[in-house]
Design a protein around this motif. Structure first.
Motif, PDB file in Angstrom:
ATOM      1  N   ALA A 125       0.811  -1.214   0.000  1.00  0.00           N
ATOM      2  CA  ALA A 125       0.000   0.000   0.000  1.00  0.00           C
ATOM      3  C   ALA A 125       0.846   1.267   0.000  1.00  0.00           C
ATOM      4  N   GLY A 126       2.119   1.113   0.276  1.00  0.00           N
ATOM      5  CA  GLY A 126       3.036   2.237   0.279  1.00  0.00           C
ATOM      6  C   GLY A 126       4.441   1.715   0.055  1.00  0.00           C
ATOM      7  N   LEU A 130       3.922  -2.736  16.519  1.00  0.00           N
ATOM      8  CA  LEU A 130       4.611  -3.343  15.375  1.00  0.00           C
ATOM      9  C   LEU A 130       6.083  -2.943  15.406  1.00  0.00           C
ATOM     10  N   VAL A 131       6.962  -3.931  15.213  1.00  0.00           N
ATOM     11  CA  VAL A 131       8.396  -3.676  15.055  1.00  0.00           C
ATOM     12  C   VAL A 131       8.781  -4.136  13.657  1.00  0.00           C
ATOM     13  N   THR A 132       9.301  -3.226  12.860  1.00  0.00           N
ATOM     14  CA  THR A 132       9.652  -3.565  11.478  1.00  0.00           C
ATOM     15  C   THR A 132      10.830  -2.724  11.033  1.00  0.00           C
ATOM     16  N   ASP A 133      11.105  -2.696   9.720  1.00  0.00           N
ATOM     17  CA  ASP A 133      12.240  -1.935   9.227  1.00  0.00           C
ATOM     18  C   ASP A 133      11.892  -1.191   7.932  1.00  0.00           C
ATOM     19  N   TYR A 134      11.972  -1.906   6.784  1.00  0.00           N
ATOM     20  CA  TYR A 134      11.706  -1.265   5.497  1.00  0.00           C
ATOM     21  C   TYR A 134      10.471  -1.865   4.816  1.00  0.00           C
ATOM     22  N   SER A 135       9.713  -2.635   5.554  1.00  0.00           N
ATOM     23  CA  SER A 135       8.526  -3.306   5.031  1.00  0.00           C
ATOM     24  C   SER A 135       7.428  -2.296   4.722  1.00  0.00           C
ATOM     25  N   SER A 136       6.457  -2.728   3.899  1.00  0.00           N
ATOM     26  CA  SER A 136       5.294  -1.879   3.602  1.00  0.00           C
ATOM     27  C   SER A 136       4.166  -2.077   4.603  1.00  0.00           C
ATOM     28  N   ILE A 137       4.341  -2.973   5.576  1.00  0.00           N
ATOM     29  CA  ILE A 137       3.284  -3.257   6.554  1.00  0.00           C
ATOM     30  C   ILE A 137       2.830  -2.013   7.325  1.00  0.00           C
ATOM     31  N   PRO A 138       3.718  -1.072   7.672  1.00  0.00           N
ATOM     32  CA  PRO A 138       3.251   0.108   8.413  1.00  0.00           C
ATOM     33  C   PRO A 138       2.124   0.882   7.738  1.00  0.00           C
ATOM     34  N   TYR A 139       2.070   0.855   6.415  1.00  0.00           N
ATOM     35  CA  TYR A 139       1.049   1.626   5.708  1.00  0.00           C
ATOM     36  C   TYR A 139      -0.343   1.111   6.043  1.00  0.00           C
ATOM     37  N   GLU A 140      -0.484  -0.192   6.143  1.00  0.00           N
ATOM     38  CA  GLU A 140      -1.780  -0.755   6.492  1.00  0.00           C
ATOM     39  C   GLU A 140      -2.011  -0.752   8.002  1.00  0.00           C
ATOM     40  N   PHE A 141      -0.957  -1.003   8.765  1.00  0.00           N
ATOM     41  CA  PHE A 141      -1.091  -1.000  10.219  1.00  0.00           C
ATOM     42  C   PHE A 141      -1.513   0.374  10.736  1.00  0.00           C
ATOM     43  N   SER A 142      -1.124   1.420  10.020  1.00  0.00           N
ATOM     44  CA  SER A 142      -1.481   2.775  10.455  1.00  0.00           C
ATOM     45  C   SER A 142      -2.983   3.015  10.441  1.00  0.00           C
ATOM     46  N   LEU A 143      -3.729   2.202   9.693  1.00  0.00           N
ATOM     47  CA  LEU A 143      -5.190   2.322   9.704  1.00  0.00           C
ATOM     48  C   LEU A 143      -5.769   1.993  11.077  1.00  0.00           C
ATOM     49  N   LEU A 144      -5.029   1.228  11.870  1.00  0.00           N
ATOM     50  CA  LEU A 144      -5.469   0.892  13.228  1.00  0.00           C
ATOM     51  C   LEU A 144      -5.039   1.926  14.249  1.00  0.00           C
ATOM     52  N   ARG A 145      -4.223   2.887  13.821  1.00  0.00           N
ATOM     53  CA  ARG A 145      -3.742   3.957  14.710  1.00  0.00           C
ATOM     54  C   ARG A 145      -3.078   3.375  15.952  1.00  0.00           C
ATOM     55  N   ARG A 146      -2.128   2.459  15.731  1.00  0.00           N
ATOM     56  CA  ARG A 146      -1.365   1.857  16.818  1.00  0.00           C
ATOM     57  C   ARG A 146       0.120   2.086  16.601  1.00  0.00           C
ATOM     58  N   PRO A 147       0.919   2.041  17.674  1.00  0.00           N
ATOM     59  CA  PRO A 147       2.326   2.446  17.586  1.00  0.00           C
ATOM     60  C   PRO A 147       3.223   1.468  16.855  1.00  0.00           C
ATOM     61  N   MET A 148       4.347   2.023  16.336  1.00  0.00           N
ATOM     62  CA  MET A 148       5.341   1.260  15.597  1.00  0.00           C
ATOM     63  C   MET A 148       6.747   1.673  16.015  1.00  0.00           C
ATOM     64  N   ILE A 149       7.647   0.693  15.950  1.00  0.00           N
ATOM     65  CA  ILE A 149       9.072   0.925  16.200  1.00  0.00           C
ATOM     66  C   ILE A 149       9.831   0.428  14.979  1.00  0.00           C
ATOM     67  N   PHE A 150      10.826   1.176  14.539  1.00  0.00           N
ATOM     68  CA  PHE A 150      11.582   0.812  13.342  1.00  0.00           C
ATOM     69  C   PHE A 150      13.011   0.425  13.738  1.00  0.00           C
ATOM     70  N   PHE A 151      13.276  -0.870  13.640  1.00  0.00           N
ATOM     71  CA  PHE A 151      14.548  -1.445  14.064  1.00  0.00           C
ATOM     72  C   PHE A 151      15.412  -1.697  12.835  1.00  0.00           C
ATOM     73  N   THR A 152      16.485  -0.913  12.698  1.00  0.00           N
ATOM     74  CA  THR A 152      17.262  -0.928  11.451  1.00  0.00           C
ATOM     75  C   THR A 152      18.764  -0.909  11.741  1.00  0.00           C
ATOM     76  N   LYS A 153      19.353  -2.071  11.875  1.00  0.00           N
ATOM     77  CA  LYS A 153      20.794  -2.127  12.111  1.00  0.00           C
ATOM     78  C   LYS A 153      21.599  -1.918  10.837  1.00  0.00           C
ATOM     79  N   ASP A 154      20.938  -1.986   9.674  1.00  0.00           N
ATOM     80  CA  ASP A 154      21.663  -1.900   8.398  1.00  0.00           C
ATOM     81  C   ASP A 154      21.115  -0.770   7.515  1.00  0.00           C
ATOM     82  N   GLN A 155      20.746   0.338   8.142  1.00  0.00           N
ATOM     83  CA  GLN A 155      20.068   1.402   7.400  1.00  0.00           C
ATOM     84  C   GLN A 155      20.916   1.963   6.267  1.00  0.00           C
ATOM     85  N   GLN A 156      22.180   2.244   6.509  1.00  0.00           N
ATOM     86  CA  GLN A 156      23.022   2.819   5.470  1.00  0.00           C
ATOM     87  C   GLN A 156      23.347   1.799   4.379  1.00  0.00           C
TER      88      GLN A 156
END
Length: 403
Positions: A127-128, A294-320
């Protein structure tokens, strides 16, 4: 070089067979090409609810978690089974269908020249987008010219692309190099779940009853994206030992690895009662219904999870590293609607503290889910019907013999 040669030869054979099957009569038939299934299933259910009279065929890959062979009124064939008869039948159905609906990139489309009156509709599986894909993927310039030409041919087959927002419409026009008029603002079909209170209640009850551990503790869902080179085993960088020690009395951790990851460690055995692997659950959106954080990184899941208006954490050890390999559609930390961290200790602290910027999540959802308002499946089928694709299809034609 060898791989490209094999792909080219395979597609040439597909092209010849498609040209042969184009001599058969074009039928009032919808053929779904699916890697994931969720959007296709929702559209199919709406078609059945509306009584759209047509033949329906599902051509699916092994990553599709649904048992499509058991769906009533549907002819289902595995695209990547290696069975030559199924392969021929698949090409026949694609060559004789008035409507092709897909949810991913399928290289085989580059070998096909559809007849006039045929329409190919892309219901993309996300979705995003945080990470770049399509022609914007940073690996594309390093590919052979032959491969890039193939990519473009596939994207040219997308007569229409369903979108849930203007933001995603802009990304699709860039990623697929398509004109804006190819976008249809229907919303994303599988997001209809989040607006169906009866279905939400039923699914939530089923999931909690099936696992008593979910009934009296907060649920964390860890859903990392797929990384190239990790099909045979995902390198999990969260420290489950530390999380269990700190959170086991108040939380449970559900795992949802990408469908293409074929081998996983048995985390349920090493962390009994705390970690539960739900990677094989067919619909990730059902898991989102029982997820508190929700704990995720670069997935598209946050776009749909945001419809529930619940918190998210983005865990990214390899961002660069990931930025160099794939690239992002913008500045990563500005895109995501939650705190970004690269160590398990910070994840634990955020979960225990429980303080999140809910206004940021609200704005994120409004931006990316503008057209996903609970009517997306209906909107897609409306487009099919009002576009004249299915409106006058008769039961007689639906029952005619097929290959």
């Amino acid at each position: 070089m060898v791989k490209e040669t094999i792909i080219t030869l395979y597609l040439q054979v597909c092209k010849v067979m498609f040209a042969f099957f184009k001599t058969f009569r074009l039928k009032r038939k919808v053929t779904f090409l699916t890697s994931f299934g969720q959007n296709s299933i929702y559209v199919l259910e709406e078609m059945k609810r509306r009584g759209v009279a047509c033949e329906v065929v599902f051509l699916y890959e092994k990553t599709c978690p649904y048992v499509l062979d058991s769906v009533e009124g549907v002819r289902a064939l595995r695209l990547d089974s290696g069975n030559p008869i199924d392969w021929l039948r698949s090409i026949y159905h694609m060559a004789t269908s008035k409507t092709i609906i897909l949810d991913n990139y399928f290289a085989i489309l580059s070998a096909f020249e559809f007849r006039e009156g045929v329409e190919c509709i892309q219901l993309w599986h996300a979705a995003g987008a945080i990470k770049k894909f399509g022609l914007k993927d940073r690996s594309v310039p390093k590919r052979r010219k032959q491969a890039i030409r193939r990519f473009r041919k596939v994207y040219e087959r997308f007569h229409k692309v369903a979108v849930g927002s203007e933001a995603m419409a802009e990304i699709f026009t860039e990623a697929f190099d398509l004109p804006p008029e190819n976008m249809i603002r229907t919303g994303v079909p599988r997001t209809d779940l989040f607006f169906d209170s009866e279905k939400i209640e039923r699914i939530t009850e089923q999931l909690r009853n099936a696992n008593p551990a979910l009934q009296d503790k907060k649920v964390i869902l860890y859903a990392p994206t797929f990384r190239d080179g990790q099909r045979d085993g995902f390198e999990c960088r969260l420290d489950f030992d530390s999380m269990e020690r700190a959170l086991k009395d108040t939380h449970v951790l559900l795992l949802r690895f990408h469908p293409t990851v074929t081998r996983r460690n048995d985390y349920e055995r090493t962390h009994p009662g705390f970690v539960f692997d739900y990677s094989d659950h067919p619909d990730v959106n059902e898991l989102l219904l029982i997820t508190d954080v929700l704990v995720t990184d670069y997935s598209s899941i946050p776009y749909e999870f945001s419809l529930l208006r619940r918190p998210m954490i983005f865990f990214t050890k390899d961002q660069q590293e990931y930025k160099r390999q794939r690239g992002y559609f913008g500045d990563y930390e500005s895109i995501v609607p939650g705190p970004v961290t690269n160590d398990t200790k910070s994840v634990i602290e955020l979960l225990l503290k429980g303080e999140f910027d809910m206004g940021r999540i609200e704005r994120f959802s409004q931006l990316w889910n503008r057209y996903s308002t609970g009517q997306s499946s209906k909107n897609v089928v409306d487009y099919l019907v009002e576009g004249g694709k299915q409106a006058e299809w008769s039961a007689r034609e639906r029952k005619e013999p097929v290959f």
